[in-house]
Design a protein around this motif. Structure first.
Motif, PDB file in Angstrom:
ATOM      1  N   ARG A  64       0.824  -1.293  -0.051  1.00 44.37           N
ATOM      2  CA  ARG A  64       0.041   0.106  -0.058  1.00 44.37           C
ATOM      3  C   ARG A  64       0.738   1.272   0.078  1.00 44.37           C
ATOM      4  N   GLU A  65       2.032   1.205   0.736  1.00 44.06           N
ATOM      5  CA  GLU A  65       2.749   2.358   0.922  1.00 44.06           C
ATOM      6  C   GLU A  65       3.610   2.545  -0.518  1.00 44.06           C
ATOM      7  N   GLU A  66       4.028   1.669  -1.215  1.00 46.68           N
ATOM      8  CA  GLU A  66       4.628   1.726  -2.553  1.00 46.68           C
ATOM      9  C   GLU A  66       3.386   2.196  -3.557  1.00 46.68           C
ATOM     10  N   GLU A  67       2.100   1.575  -3.469  1.00 44.37           N
ATOM     11  CA  GLU A  67       1.223   2.021  -4.368  1.00 44.37           C
ATOM     12  C   GLU A  67       0.864   3.478  -4.165  1.00 44.37           C
ATOM     13  N   GLN A  68       0.798   3.891  -3.038  1.00 39.41           N
ATOM     14  CA  GLN A  68       0.543   5.428  -2.850  1.00 39.41           C
ATOM     15  C   GLN A  68       1.630   6.435  -3.175  1.00 39.41           C
ATOM     16  N   PHE A  69       2.751   5.602  -3.125  1.00 40.65           N
ATOM     17  CA  PHE A  69       4.009   6.665  -3.688  1.00 40.65           C
ATOM     18  C   PHE A  69       4.073   6.392  -5.014  1.00 40.65           C
ATOM     19  N   ARG A  70       3.816   5.561  -5.756  1.00 40.28           N
ATOM     20  CA  ARG A  70       3.586   5.268  -7.349  1.00 40.28           C
ATOM     21  C   ARG A  70       2.688   5.943  -7.856  1.00 40.28           C
ATOM     22  N   LYS A  71       1.576   6.222  -7.306  1.00 37.29           N
ATOM     23  CA  LYS A  71       0.479   7.114  -7.548  1.00 37.29           C
ATOM     24  C   LYS A  71       0.563   8.353  -7.641  1.00 37.29           C
ATOM     25  N   ARG A  72       1.503   9.013  -6.546  1.00 38.97           N
ATOM     26  CA  ARG A  72       1.897  10.173  -6.480  1.00 38.97           C
ATOM     27  C   ARG A  72       2.727  10.631  -7.420  1.00 38.97           C
ATOM     28  N   LEU A  73       3.774   9.915  -7.431  1.00 38.11           N
ATOM     29  CA  LEU A  73       4.945   9.886  -8.708  1.00 38.11           C
ATOM     30  C   LEU A  73       4.356  10.048 -10.021  1.00 38.11           C
ATOM     31  N   ILE A  74       3.410   9.090 -10.387  1.00 35.06           N
ATOM     32  CA  ILE A  74       3.001   9.173 -11.672  1.00 35.06           C
ATOM     33  C   ILE A  74       2.241  10.658 -11.817  1.00 35.06           C
ATOM     34  N   ALA A  75       1.352  10.839 -10.680  1.00 35.24           N
ATOM     35  CA  ALA A  75       0.444  12.119 -10.984  1.00 35.24           C
ATOM     36  C   ALA A  75       1.554  13.374 -11.120  1.00 35.24           C
ATOM     37  N   GLY A  76       2.588  13.273 -10.361  1.00 37.23           N
ATOM     38  CA  GLY A  76       3.357  14.408 -10.482  1.00 37.23           C
ATOM     39  C   GLY A  76       4.142  14.467 -11.700  1.00 37.23           C
ATOM     40  N   LEU A  77       4.540  13.295 -12.200  1.00 38.69           N
ATOM     41  CA  LEU A  77       5.198  13.233 -13.269  1.00 38.69           C
ATOM     42  C   LEU A  77       4.553  13.823 -14.461  1.00 38.69           C
ATOM     43  N   SER A  78       3.364  13.243 -14.741  1.00 45.44           N
ATOM     44  CA  SER A  78       2.263  13.701 -15.600  1.00 45.44           C
ATOM     45  C   SER A  78       2.187  15.159 -15.658  1.00 45.44           C
TER      46      SER A  78
END
Length: 473
Positions: A268-282
């Motif tokens: 869950r922690e990795e998923e939250q980090f990945r979602k934030r990373l993708i949203a920020g990169l986009s």
């Protein structure tokens, strides 16, 4: 395991050990309890025969009065027996009737005949006829019949036992039922023994059932814990009550639960980090892309050489690829987080396929693909989200262009699979096993998988060196 081995040992020893021991104990107890009742009241036939022979030999030098006295003493000891004596002249000199024996006299051939009337145990009437004077014929006939009579008749010569010393003989008669052991009630004894063995067998069965019932109860409790999810979808740990084999299994299950819980938290922690990373990169990539597109549009207004125009066209194509990648990242993020809203409606999937293929025709012609589209005229109605279905088709077709361009072939048709009509997209590329190391992130196929799952469809991939066939049904 130790309790189980004890139980099996009892089962193995039940027939060859327990049964004989139980039988021996039963016989000993019954014999001891009924020892007095199993003994004949007057002993056995040998006892009476030997007694009478010994008494006759002891009376070798006794006078007739002493012989009669001794016979009275013996008759008092054996009151149900009858005794009589014949002297050396063959005359009946002394008669004693036993208890329950009727003694009567009657004349016969000028002499007196004494009759002893017996009532035996089976209520049978028997008579002993004693003549006043015995001749040789009567004596021989009497002794011949003595061995087979009931009552038992024992004849012994006075002073000689089995040998005649000329002093006459003495006779004792005893009902045979007083000389026989009571008949054992073997049906009842067999019933008691069978009842005892049945109780032992039922005890073994009950112990076996209780043993396995406890094991089954513990295993069911563990099984229930395995299939009952907790708040996070992971089973809860179980209480360990014993440190035996099942207890070790329960401990292993608890360790697995703890590891799954830790893994779920990290995921869950990795998923939250990945979602934030993708949203920020986009978000961060779209801003410079907008600026670059503006400058590229301004360059179109300038006078450029042919080489400059070609370079600008390639830059625009790469910018489109980068924009598509950003869209895929955003779509995947929304689908993975469950925020991508699908509007499921009954649609003709073949119509959507034809429209999508028409949009891709210029690209295929530019890449010099052989186009093989064979779709039936009848509509194929599925409950899908139209925009999501178009996205699935676009990503699959884009994948063919990107990874199977060497085959120069695209085929779209339908087939029956698992009694259902499936949409088939085929290429003649090298197959998926050769895609490792190829360019791309794999987001396109991941989005396809998510959309297929969310719309309740299924996907099957058949890959070989001759190409790839993807079934959607």
């Amino acid at each position: 395991m130790s309790r189980y081995m004890i139980l099996i040992l009892c089962a193995v020893l039940f027939v060859p050990v327990v049964l004989p021991i139980t039988s021996i104990v039963y016989v000993v107890i019954v014999n001891n309890m009924g020892k007095s009742s199993n003994t004949a009241p007057y002993g056995d036939v040998n006892h009476i025969s030997n007694l009478w022979s010994k008494e006759s030999m002891k009376l070798d030098e006794a006078a007739p009065a002493q012989i009669d006295k001794r016979m009275k003493q013996l008759q008092a000891k054996y009151p149900k027996s009858s005794m009589y004596r014949v002297n050396e002249k063959g005359e009946t000199a002394f008669i004693i009737g036993g208890e329950g024996v009727e003694v009567s006299e009657s004349p016969a051939n000028g002499t007196t005949m004494t009759t002893l009337k017996w009532t035996l145990n089976n209520q049978k009437k028997e008579e002993t006829r004693i003549p006043a004077v015995w001749d040789v014929a009567k004596t021989l006939q009497f002794m011949k019949e003595a061995n087979y009579r009931d009552p038992l008749t024992v004849v012994s010569f006075i002073g000689g036992g089995d040998q005649d010393k000329g002093k006459g003989f003495m006779v004792i008669e005893v009902p045979r039922y007083l000389l026989q052991k009571p008949q054992s009630n073997w049906p009842m004894e067999l019933l008691y023994l069978g009842l005892l063995m049945t109780i032992i067998f039922l005890l073994f069965i009950v112990m076996s059932i209780l043993f396995f019932a406890r094991i089954r109860k513990r295993l069911i409790r563990l099984q229930t814990a395995m299939i009952t999810p907790g708040k996070e979808g992971i089973p809860l740990p179980v209480d360990i009550r014993r440190s035996d084999e099942i207890g070790q299994l329960e401990d292993s299950f608890n360790q697995m639960v703890y590891q799954l819980t830790d893994s779920r938290h990290r995921e869950r922690e990795e998923e939250q980090f990945r979602k934030r990373l993708i949203a920020g990169l986009s978000h961060d990539l779209r801003t410079p892309l907008t600026v670059i597109r503006g400058h590229m549009h301004a360059l179109h207004k300038e006078v450029l050489s042919d080489k400059g125009i070609s370079s600008l066209s390639r830059m625009e194509a790469k910018m489109d690829d980068l924009s598509g990648l950003i869209d895929n990242m955003l779509s995947y993020n929304l689908l993975a987080s469950g925020k991508y809203t699908l509007k499921l409606e009954e649609k003709d999937v073949l119509r959507i396929v034809r429209e999508t293929a028409a949009a891709w025709y210029p690209v295929w012609e530019k890449e010099q693909f052989y186009i093989d589209i064979d779709l039936p005229d009848e509509p194929l109605i599925w409950r899908v989200d139209e925009q999501g279905m178009r996205r699935i088709l676009d990503n699959l077709l884009q994948n063919v262009i990107r990874y199977a361009g060497d085959g120069k072939y695209i085929g779209i048709t339908t087939e029956r699979i698992q009694e259902r009509t499936a949409l088939v997209i085929r290429d003649k590329g090298p197959g998926m096993q050769h895609e490792i190391g190829a360019k791309g992130t794999g987001l396109g196929l991941s989005i396809v998988d998510l959309l297929v799952r969310e719309m309740g469809l299924r996907k099957k991939v058949d890959s070989s060196p001759e190409g790839v066939r993807i079934f959607i049904y």
